[in-house]
Design a protein around this motif. Structure first.
Motif, mmCIF file in Angstrom:
data_model
loop_
_atom_site.group_PDB
_atom_site.id
_atom_site.type_symbol
_atom_site.label_atom_id
_atom_site.label_comp_id
_atom_site.label_asym_id
_atom_site.label_seq_id
_atom_site.Cartn_x
_atom_site.Cartn_y
_atom_site.Cartn_z
ATOM 1 N N UNK A 42 0.814 -1.093 -0.065
ATOM 2 C CA UNK A 42 0.089 0.110 -0.065
ATOM 3 C C UNK A 42 0.797 1.193 -0.005
ATOM 4 N N UNK A 43 2.075 1.029 -0.221
ATOM 5 C CA UNK A 43 3.191 2.236 -0.219
ATOM 6 C C UNK A 43 3.154 3.164 1.029
ATOM 7 N N UNK A 44 3.078 2.385 2.121
ATOM 8 C CA UNK A 44 3.309 2.877 3.505
ATOM 9 C C UNK A 44 4.139 2.197 4.193
ATOM 10 N N UNK A 48 2.392 4.299 9.341
ATOM 11 C CA UNK A 48 1.002 4.678 9.122
ATOM 12 C C UNK A 48 0.276 3.802 10.180
ATOM 13 N N UNK A 49 0.909 2.880 10.970
ATOM 14 C CA UNK A 49 0.290 2.244 12.064
ATOM 15 C C UNK A 49 -0.156 3.127 12.957
ATOM 16 N N UNK A 50 -1.405 3.332 13.318
ATOM 17 C CA UNK A 50 -1.761 4.171 14.634
ATOM 18 C C UNK A 50 -2.518 3.263 15.836
ATOM 19 N N UNK A 102 -3.683 3.802 9.217
ATOM 20 C CA UNK A 102 -4.193 4.708 8.164
ATOM 21 C C UNK A 102 -3.465 5.086 6.890
ATOM 22 N N UNK A 103 -4.455 4.862 5.702
ATOM 23 C CA UNK A 103 -3.967 5.065 4.452
ATOM 24 C C UNK A 103 -4.016 6.482 4.004
ATOM 25 N N UNK A 104 -2.855 6.715 3.203
ATOM 26 C CA UNK A 104 -2.887 8.195 2.606
ATOM 27 C C UNK A 104 -4.258 8.195 1.573
#
Length: 104
Positions: A42-44, A48-50, A102-104
């Protein structure tokens, strides 16, 4: 007032990400490497882990392995819940991890 909608994703297998490695530290490395591979799709990254939930059969071993776990993050750590359980689905599993991203 500004509200931004974010795309969230929960990463887990049937229950959580587990490992068949034999030691606690190796299971941590294996699990977080698996999570990082999924995030790469997902290119993260781990930033990105919240939220993470860790189920473990030994909270003291998990506490001792904090440096191993932290090595998988870039000084930005997610909110975490650690829960000690009697056992996991497989007797060989020492921990199981679920993360919310959370994905951009």
């Amino acid at each position: 007032l500004s509200i931004r909608r974010q795309r969230q994703m929960c990463i887990r297998d049937r229950s959580g990400i587990t490992s068949e490695e034999t030691t606690f530290e190796n299971q941590i490395d294996d699990i977080y490497n698996t999570i990082k591979k999924i995030l790469a799709d997902y290119d993260v990254g781990t930033n990105a882990i919240v939220k993470e939930v860790i189920f473990t059969t030994d909270i003291e071993k998990l506490k001792a392995a904090i440096p191993t776990r932290k090595a998988h993050f870039n000084d930005k750590y997610p909110s975490s819940s650690w829960i000690e359980v009697k056992r996991l689905w497989s007797k060989s599993h020492l921990l199981e991890v679920e993360v919310v991203v959370v994905l951009p």
